[in-house]
Design a protein around this motif. Structure first.
Motif, mmCIF file in Angstrom:
data_model
loop_
_atom_site.group_PDB
_atom_site.id
_atom_site.type_symbol
_atom_site.label_atom_id
_atom_site.label_comp_id
_atom_site.label_asym_id
_atom_site.label_seq_id
_atom_site.Cartn_x
_atom_site.Cartn_y
_atom_site.Cartn_z
ATOM 1 N N ALA A 122 92.136 23.596 46.365
ATOM 2 C CA ALA A 122 91.551 24.648 45.530
ATOM 3 C C ALA A 122 92.246 24.750 44.178
ATOM 4 C CB ALA A 122 91.614 25.980 46.265
ATOM 5 N N ILE A 123 93.560 24.766 44.171
ATOM 6 C CA ILE A 123 94.282 24.968 42.913
ATOM 7 C C ILE A 123 94.088 23.797 41.968
ATOM 8 C CG2 ILE A 123 96.566 25.253 41.879
ATOM 9 C CD1 ILE A 123 97.366 26.798 44.409
ATOM 10 N N THR A 124 94.182 22.574 42.479
ATOM 11 C CA THR A 124 94.023 21.415 41.601
ATOM 12 C C THR A 124 92.593 21.336 41.055
ATOM 13 O OG1 THR A 124 93.639 20.007 43.550
ATOM 14 C CG2 THR A 124 95.866 20.048 42.625
ATOM 15 N N ALA A 125 91.603 21.671 41.870
ATOM 16 C CA ALA A 125 90.220 21.625 41.390
ATOM 17 C C ALA A 125 89.948 22.734 40.381
ATOM 18 C CB ALA A 125 89.257 21.729 42.574
ATOM 19 N N ALA A 153 98.636 20.549 39.926
ATOM 20 C CA ALA A 153 97.737 20.910 38.829
ATOM 21 C C ALA A 153 98.392 20.646 37.475
ATOM 22 C CB ALA A 153 97.343 22.385 38.947
ATOM 23 N N ARG A 154 99.668 20.954 37.378
ATOM 24 C CA ARG A 154 100.382 20.717 36.118
ATOM 25 C C ARG A 154 100.479 19.217 35.825
ATOM 26 N NH1 ARG A 154 105.828 24.004 35.707
ATOM 27 N NH2 ARG A 154 105.406 23.797 33.476
ATOM 28 N N ARG A 276 90.132 16.627 45.227
ATOM 29 C CA ARG A 276 90.401 15.278 45.734
ATOM 30 C C ARG A 276 90.907 15.259 47.181
ATOM 31 N NH1 ARG A 276 90.825 11.049 42.167
ATOM 32 N NH2 ARG A 276 92.593 10.146 43.300
ATOM 33 N N PRO A 277 91.823 16.155 47.598
ATOM 34 C CA PRO A 277 92.256 16.114 49.004
ATOM 35 C C PRO A 277 91.107 16.344 49.988
ATOM 36 C CG PRO A 277 93.802 17.376 47.682
ATOM 37 C CD PRO A 277 92.604 17.135 46.815
ATOM 38 N N TYR A 278 90.125 17.152 49.590
ATOM 39 C CA TYR A 278 88.944 17.367 50.434
ATOM 40 C C TYR A 278 88.058 16.126 50.430
ATOM 41 C CZ TYR A 278 84.486 19.218 52.110
ATOM 42 O OH TYR A 278 83.334 19.416 52.812
ATOM 43 N N ILE A 279 87.802 15.587 49.258
ATOM 44 C CA ILE A 279 86.890 14.451 49.115
ATOM 45 C C ILE A 279 87.380 13.236 49.891
ATOM 46 C CG2 ILE A 279 85.929 12.796 47.454
ATOM 47 C CD1 ILE A 279 86.065 15.115 45.365
#
Length: 405
Positions: A122-125, A153-154, A276-279
């Protein structure tokens, strides 16, 4: 032949960890999850599990997992976006979305393998929304999965990070007031996992509304426990907003495994495209999804209400009986009841003494908690009996008196 540099370096750094009394170890449990367990054949009373409602070994969930395997097989076979997403996943996600529908308009849910995966996804997306800089405001005592999500994310874009104290929101408001960044994200635990206190969700949502930010809440320790129906902190604190991204864990009070993110349907559509971790992860077993569906029904039904009432009664009994002079029992109304003892040595000594007396409560040390804040992270379950809780209170009182300072 010389030992590889890496192995020599590991030896040296492990020696430092040992000197600082920070070495972690794994203990293997011989029996199903419960309040009465065995380790290496030794019986222990466990006061350290996140199985808050005592559902992890419940006959109805054992039967559901077995039935799910018979009906859907054991594995999903692929990631959700290839061929691993089954109709039972749809049914579960619709049910999970319904648990937050009173708090999040146009709610949709996405099922993940773990809470850790859900948070970093969630955070990265979310940090990829828009083409300009992102500001992330993260509570200082957030769980490691939230911290790592922010770190990732950073690493993928232009992100400004701001840390705030959830006990004192004036500093957070000052930063938000002066922040001209178009996209802002506030990230917080719902129930803080090491202290057991609640995030001030209503106040945080007010700031999110005032300064046009999204608010992400990790309610790993609230889902199943808080609220009239066990729907978590949003139900408990009676909030409603399309700014909220809610993460609930299914491996704690729900007694199984997995997690979900619930948000406005447009946000979930974005996660499917950008997380990406979900995909790129294999989808969780459809048998598990079937069992989780059964667990959510138990949580919101009559059994769940009975178990929550029993848990809250146990929390009250513990707070009444656990009075310490040297140690600091943190103020918490949740199932997480930490006892801060200070040094790593004291925490380890206390955990070993309890183990010898038949109680399992591991010592929690840095970096999980701040230096000189080592503690016993004691957790209560609806499955604990009155006698077990009163017995622990007596044992701890005696140890506080007998152990050297």
């Amino acid at each position: 032949m010389h030992m590889p540099f890496a192995l020599n370096q590991i030896d040296a750094e492990l020696a430092i960890i040992d000197r600082e009394l920070l070495r972690r170890s794994i203990r293997s449990v011989d029996t199903p999850c419960g309040t009465e367990i065995q380790i290496g054949g030794k019986p222990l009373l466990a006061f350290c599990s996140n199985d808050y409602l005592g559902l992890a070994n419940h006959p109805k969930l054992i039967a559901a997992l077995s039935e799910g395997a018979r009906r859907f097989g054991t594995g999903s076979g692929a990631s959700h976006l290839i061929s691993g997403h089954h109709a039972i996943h749809d049914e579960l996600e619709a049910k999970l979305a319904s648990t937050q529908a009173g708090a999040i308009p146009n709610a949709r849910a996405l099922f993940f393998s773990t809470g850790y995966l859900a948070n970093i996804s969630a955070i990265t997306a979310l940090s990829l929304i828009g083409k300009s800089k992102t500001s992330i405001y993260s509570a200082a005592l957030n769980h490691a999965s939230l911290i790592d999500g922010v770190r990732l994310a950073r690493g993928q874009g232009s992100v400004d990070l701001h840390i705030f104290d959830h006990h004192h929101l004036a500093g957070l408001e000052d930063k938000l007031r002066n922040d001209l960044t178009p996209f802002k994200l506030i990230v917080t635990d719902g129930v803080f996992s090491m202290d057991g206190d609640l995030a001030p969700v209503q106040e945080l949502l007010h700031l999110a509304n005032q300064y046009d930010a999204l608010l992400m809440i990790d309610d790993a320790h609230g889902f199943g426990v808080l609220g009239k129906h066990g729907y978590g902190i949003l139900e408990d604190q009676e909030v409603c907003s399309d700014r909220i991204i809610y993460m609930g864990t299914l491996g704690k009070a729900a007694g199984l495994n997995g997690a979900f993110v619930c948000a406005h349907e447009k946000i979930i559509a974005w996660l499917i495209q950008k997380a990406r971790p979900y995909i790129y992860s294999t989808a969780s077993s459809p048998a598990l999804a079937f069992a989780v569906l059964r667990s959510v029904s138990l949580i919101e039904g009559e059994l769940g209400q009975e178990l929550r009432a029993r848990l809250h009664s146990n929390i009250a009994l513990w707070k009444e009986g656990s009075i310490f002079i040297r140690w600091n029992r943190l103020k918490s109304d949740t199932a997480i009841q930490p006892i801060v003892v200070g040094s790593n040595a004291t925490a380890l000594q206390l955990a070993r003494a309890l183990d010898q007396l038949g109680y399992w409560i591991p010592a929690i040390r840095p970096p999980t908690v701040p230096k000189e804040m080592a503690r016993l992270r004691m957790t209560l379950s609806a499955a604990h009996t009155k006698e077990q809780i009163q017995g622990l209170c007596k044992v701890l009182s005696d140890l506080e008196t007998s152990l050297p300072k």
